[in-house]
Write an enzyme that holds these catalytic residues in place. Structure first.
Site, PDB file in Angstrom:
ATOM      1  N   GLU A 156      -5.184  -8.826   2.459  1.00  0.00           N
ATOM      2  CA  GLU A 156      -4.752  -9.662   3.614  1.00  0.00           C
ATOM      3  C   GLU A 156      -5.698 -10.666   4.359  1.00  0.00           C
ATOM      4  O   GLU A 156      -5.629 -11.773   4.638  1.00  0.00           O
ATOM      5  CB  GLU A 156      -3.576  -9.277   4.523  1.00  0.00           C
ATOM      6  CG  GLU A 156      -2.919 -10.250   5.503  1.00  0.00           C
ATOM      7  CD  GLU A 156      -2.103  -9.819   6.578  1.00  0.00           C
ATOM      8  OE1 GLU A 156      -1.371  -8.578   6.394  1.00  0.00           O
ATOM      9  OE2 GLU A 156      -2.227  -9.872   7.716  1.00  0.00           O
TER      10      GLU A 156
ATOM     11  N   CYS B 292       4.171 -12.554   2.290  1.00  0.00           N
ATOM     12  CA  CYS B 292       5.261 -12.620   3.446  1.00  0.00           C
ATOM     13  C   CYS B 292       5.170 -13.756   4.404  1.00  0.00           C
ATOM     14  O   CYS B 292       3.947 -14.204   4.616  1.00  0.00           O
ATOM     15  CB  CYS B 292       4.778 -10.992   4.375  1.00  0.00           C
ATOM     16  SG  CYS B 292       5.893 -10.840   5.809  1.00  0.00           S
TER      17      CYS B 292
ATOM     18  N   SER C  15       5.196   0.210   4.583  1.00  0.00           N
ATOM     19  CA  SER C  15       5.206   0.209   3.108  1.00  0.00           C
ATOM     20  C   SER C  15       5.928   1.492   2.721  1.00  0.00           C
ATOM     21  O   SER C  15       5.583   1.774   1.307  1.00  0.00           O
ATOM     22  CB  SER C  15       3.944  -0.301   2.535  1.00  0.00           C
ATOM     23  OG  SER C  15       2.951   0.533   3.085  1.00  0.00           O
TER      24      SER C  15
ATOM     25  N   SER D  88      -3.139   2.339   3.650  1.00  0.00           N
ATOM     26  CA  SER D  88      -2.145   1.386   4.465  1.00  0.00           C
ATOM     27  C   SER D  88      -2.782   1.155   5.774  1.00  0.00           C
ATOM     28  O   SER D  88      -2.744   2.145   6.530  1.00  0.00           O
ATOM     29  CB  SER D  88      -0.631   1.936   4.440  1.00  0.00           C
ATOM     30  OG  SER D  88      -0.046   1.359   5.418  1.00  0.00           O
ATOM     31  N   SER D  89      -3.135  -0.227   6.130  1.00  0.00           N
ATOM     32  CA  SER D  89      -3.602  -0.371   7.558  1.00  0.00           C
ATOM     33  C   SER D  89      -2.470  -0.285   8.394  1.00  0.00           C
ATOM     34  O   SER D  89      -2.918   0.681   9.489  1.00  0.00           O
ATOM     35  CB  SER D  89      -4.023  -1.852   7.595  1.00  0.00           C
ATOM     36  OG  SER D  89      -4.175  -2.345   8.775  1.00  0.00           O
ATOM     37  N   ASN D  90      -1.109  -0.623   8.314  1.00  0.00           N
ATOM     38  CA  ASN D  90      -0.321  -0.425   9.443  1.00  0.00           C
ATOM     39  C   ASN D  90      -0.058   0.967   9.792  1.00  0.00           C
ATOM     40  O   ASN D  90       0.379   1.541  10.726  1.00  0.00           O
ATOM     41  CB  ASN D  90       0.916  -1.396   9.329  1.00  0.00           C
ATOM     42  CG  ASN D  90       1.892  -0.705   8.195  1.00  0.00           C
ATOM     43  OD1 ASN D  90       2.553   0.115   8.658  1.00  0.00           O
ATOM     44  ND2 ASN D  90       1.775  -0.949   7.093  1.00  0.00           N
TER      45      ASN D  90
ATOM     46  N   HIS E  54       1.005  -1.261  -0.082  1.00  0.00           N
ATOM     47  CA  HIS E  54       0.118  -0.040   0.059  1.00  0.00           C
ATOM     48  C   HIS E  54       0.842   1.245  -0.099  1.00  0.00           C
ATOM     49  O   HIS E  54       0.861   2.082   0.980  1.00  0.00           O
ATOM     50  CB  HIS E  54      -0.869   0.073   1.165  1.00  0.00           C
ATOM     51  CG  HIS E  54      -2.315  -1.029   1.041  1.00  0.00           C
ATOM     52  ND1 HIS E  54      -2.681  -1.572   2.132  1.00  0.00           N
ATOM     53  CD2 HIS E  54      -2.706  -1.526  -0.034  1.00  0.00           C
ATOM     54  CE1 HIS E  54      -3.587  -2.305   1.584  1.00  0.00           C
ATOM     55  NE2 HIS E  54      -3.646  -2.365   0.229  1.00  0.00           N
TER      56      HIS E  54
ATOM     57  N   CYS F  23       2.789  -8.992  12.800  1.00  0.00           N
ATOM     58  CA  CYS F  23       4.393  -9.273  12.647  1.00  0.00           C
ATOM     59  C   CYS F  23       5.256  -8.457  13.402  1.00  0.00           C
ATOM     60  O   CYS F  23       4.910  -7.375  14.118  1.00  0.00           O
ATOM     61  CB  CYS F  23       4.479  -9.206  11.228  1.00  0.00           C
ATOM     62  SG  CYS F  23       4.443  -7.254  10.761  1.00  0.00           S
TER      63      CYS F  23
ATOM     64  N   HIS G 206      -9.820  -5.904   3.206  1.00  0.00           N
ATOM     65  CA  HIS G 206      -8.290  -5.690   3.094  1.00  0.00           C
ATOM     66  C   HIS G 206      -7.642  -7.010   2.404  1.00  0.00           C
ATOM     67  O   HIS G 206      -8.260  -8.200   2.692  1.00  0.00           O
ATOM     68  CB  HIS G 206      -7.465  -5.671   4.459  1.00  0.00           C
ATOM     69  CG  HIS G 206      -6.222  -5.223   4.318  1.00  0.00           C
ATOM     70  ND1 HIS G 206      -5.120  -6.243   3.938  1.00  0.00           N
ATOM     71  CD2 HIS G 206      -5.347  -3.968   4.487  1.00  0.00           C
ATOM     72  CE1 HIS G 206      -3.939  -5.690   3.925  1.00  0.00           C
ATOM     73  NE2 HIS G 206      -4.092  -4.002   4.404  1.00  0.00           N
TER      74      HIS G 206
HETATM   75  S1  SF4 Z   1       4.170  -5.596   7.857  1.00  0.00           S
HETATM   76 FE1  SF4 Z   1       5.634  -6.453   6.514  1.00  0.00          FE
HETATM   77  S2  SF4 Z   1       6.730  -7.895   7.761  1.00  0.00           S
HETATM   78 FE2  SF4 Z   1       4.609  -7.400   8.525  1.00  0.00          FE
HETATM   79  S3  SF4 Z   1       3.398  -9.018   7.747  1.00  0.00           S
HETATM   80 FE3  SF4 Z   1       3.264  -7.260   6.435  1.00  0.00          FE
HETATM   81  S4  SF4 Z   1       4.632  -7.304   4.662  1.00  0.00           S
HETATM   82 FE4  SF4 Z   1       5.064  -8.830   6.437  1.00  0.00          FE
END
Ligand code: SF4
Length: 382
Positions: free
Chosen positions: A151, A121, A350, A287-289, A56, A258, A149
Site C-alpha cells: 500500500e 480499497c 484481514s 499484516s500491518s494493522n 495479508h 481508514c 508495504h
Molecule cells: S483496512 Fe480494510 S477498509 Fe481499511 S484501507 Fe485496508 S482494506 Fe480498506
C-alpha cells in the site's frame, strides 16, 4: 452517536473471553475477496493472476491459490512470474492495497484491462486523493508508512506522480527529516539518508518548505498523529509562524487512517480497560494493522500473536510470532493456573471471523466450561 468500544464478555465459567467490540474483516477486504472469487467464476479456462497477496492473510491466499490463482509478486514486491510471460488474454487482479502507476502502465501495455478486476480499497484511494489535493496547493507529501508495504509503495507512486514525495517509517526517521527541514543538516545528506524513499528529482532544499502528511491506512493512529504534530511544530519554529499562519508551510490533513483501522485500534484501547491475564491477537504475520493491535496490547499484558487455533498447541504450549524480530516462538504455561482465566481477543482487518471463533472453541476445549458458544450467541441475539 458515540460508538461503544467496550468489549463483549463471553463468560464460559472458568474461562472468560473479552472480545473486542470491533475486530476482523473490514469493508475493503470483504469487497476484495468477493471480487476475487467472482473473477474466478467469470473466467473459466483463463489464467488468473493476483499482483501480490490479496490481503495479508495466509488462509485466504491459500484458498485462492487452490482455485488456480497465481501470484505475480511476493509481498515484498519480488517478481515470481515475469510480466513478459503475460498475454492480453490473462486476467490480473489488483489487490486491496492498490498498486503503483508503473505496474498499471506495464499491464496496460500488455493489453490487460485492469479496471474490471481492481479491488483497490476506496479508503486507500481516499489517501491518494488527499495527496492530490495537497499537491494542487504546492505542498510536498510525507507518507507515514512501511516503505516496503504494497500500500505504501502504491501511495508513494500516486503521490510522487503529482508532487515531490518522501516516506518516513517512524518518529526516528521523522526527526531525521526534521533536521533537513530546519536546515540543521546539509541537504546533500538527505539523498543517502532517505535513499529509495524519495521521488525522482526531489530537491531537499526546496521541496521540504511546504509539506503535508498522509499515512498508510493501517498505521498506528497515535504514531501518525505524533508525526504530523511534530512536523507542524518544526515548521512553526523554522518559519516563526503564528497559529493561524501554519498552513503557509504545513497542510492540515486529518489523519488518513481508514474507519476499520480506527475502530479496531480504539476497541483495543477499550478492551485493555479490563484487568485480564493475557491477550491473543489473530491475524497474518505480515499484516500491518494486526501487528499494531499486538503493539497496543503488549504495552499492558502478555500478548500472543497467532494465525489460528492450530497455534494453541495445548493448554500449556502456544506457538506465536514476535513481529519485532520476525521470529516464531514457543511459550510454555501461557495460561495462568488460577481460574477464571481472563483473555482479551481481537483480530486484524484481514482475518476471517471463523478463525477467531475456532480460537475461542479451542480455548474452551481446555476447560470444563459451563456454557457453550451457541448458548452465548443466543443470549447476544436476545
Ligand atoms: S483496512 Fe480494510 S477498509 Fe481499511 S484501507 Fe485496508 S482494506 Fe480498506
Amino acid at each position: 452517536m458515540k460508538k461503544d468500544f467496550t468489549p463483549a464478555l463471553l463468560d464460559f465459567g472458568p474461562l472468560q473471553i473479552y472480545l473486542a467490540r470491533h475486530f476482523g474483516f473490514c469493508y475493503g477486504v470483504e469487497n476484495a475477496i468477493d471480487i476475487a472469487f467472482r473473477t474466478i467464476e467469470e473466467n473459466p479456462g483463463k489464467r488468473i493472476f493476483l499482483l501480490s497477496e490479496m490481503i495479508h492473510n495466509p488462509q485466504v491466499n491459500a484458498d485462492l491459490q487452490q482455485r488456480g490463482v497465481q501470484f505475480l509478486q511476493d509481498t515484498n514486491g519480488r517478481q515470481i512470474v515475469p510480466y513478459e510471460s503475460l498475454t492480453k488474454d490473462d486476467v490480473v487482479i489488483i489487490p486491496a492495497f492498490g498498486t503503483t502507476l508503473a505496474i498499471e502502465d506495464t499491464l496496460n501495455a500488455i493489453g490487460i484491462p485492469i479496471a474490471k478486476y481492481n479491488t483497490t480499497c476506496p479508503f486507500v484511494e481516499k489517501v491518494w486523493n488527499r495527496s492530490e489535493q495537497i499537491a494542487q496547493k504546492n505542498y510536498s507529501v510525507v507518507v507515514h508508512g512501511k516503505p516496503t508495504h504494497e500500500e505504501t509503495r502504491a501511495t508513494f507512486s500516486h503521490a510522487a506522480h503529482v508532487t515531490p514525495t518522501v516516506i518516513v517509517f517512524d518518529m526516528a526517521e521523522t526527526e531525521l527529516l526534521a533536521q533537513y527541514i530546519a536546515g540543521e543538516k546539509n541537504a546533500a545528506g538527505f539523498y543517502a539518508d532517505f535513499a529509495g524513499r524519495f521521488s525522482e528529482g526531489f530537491d531537499a532544499e526546496k521541496d521540504l518548505q511546504r509539506i503535508g502528511v498522509v499515512n498508510q491506512t493501517t498505521m498506528l493512529a497515535s504514531d501518525t498523529q505524533a508525526i504530523a504534530d511534530f512536523l507542524k511544530q518544526v515548521m512553526i519554529k523554522k518559519y516563526a509562524l503564528s497559529e493561524n499562519e501554519t498552513e503557509r508551510h504545513f497542510a492540515e490533513t486529518r489523519d488518513t487512517l481508514c474507519y476499520a483501522t480506527n475502530d479496531n485500534q480504539t476497541s483495543v484501547y477499550g478492551m485493555l480497560e479490563v484487568n485480564a491475564d493475557l491477550a491473543i491477537v489473530v491475524g497474518g504475520y505480515n499484516s500491518s494493522n494486526t501487528s499494531h493491535l499486538v503493539e497496543l496490547c503488549e504495552e499492558k499484558l502478555p500478548t500472543y500473536y497467532i494465525t489460528g487455533e492450530d497455534k494453541l498447541i495445548s493448554k500449556t504450549t502456544i506457538s506465536h510470532f514476535n513481529f519485532h524480530n520476525k521470529t516464531t516462538l514457543t511459550t510454555q504455561n501461557y495460561l495462568p493456573a488460577s481460574e477464571p482465566v481472563k483473555i482479551l481477543i481481537t483480530s486484524g482487518a484481514s482475518c476471517p471471523d471463523a478463525l477467531v471463533e475456532s480460537v475461542i472453541e479451542k480455548l474452551c476445549s481446555f476447560y470444563k466450561v459451563t456454557t457453550t458458544i451457541e448458548d452465548l450467541m443466543e443470549q447476544f441475539a436476545l
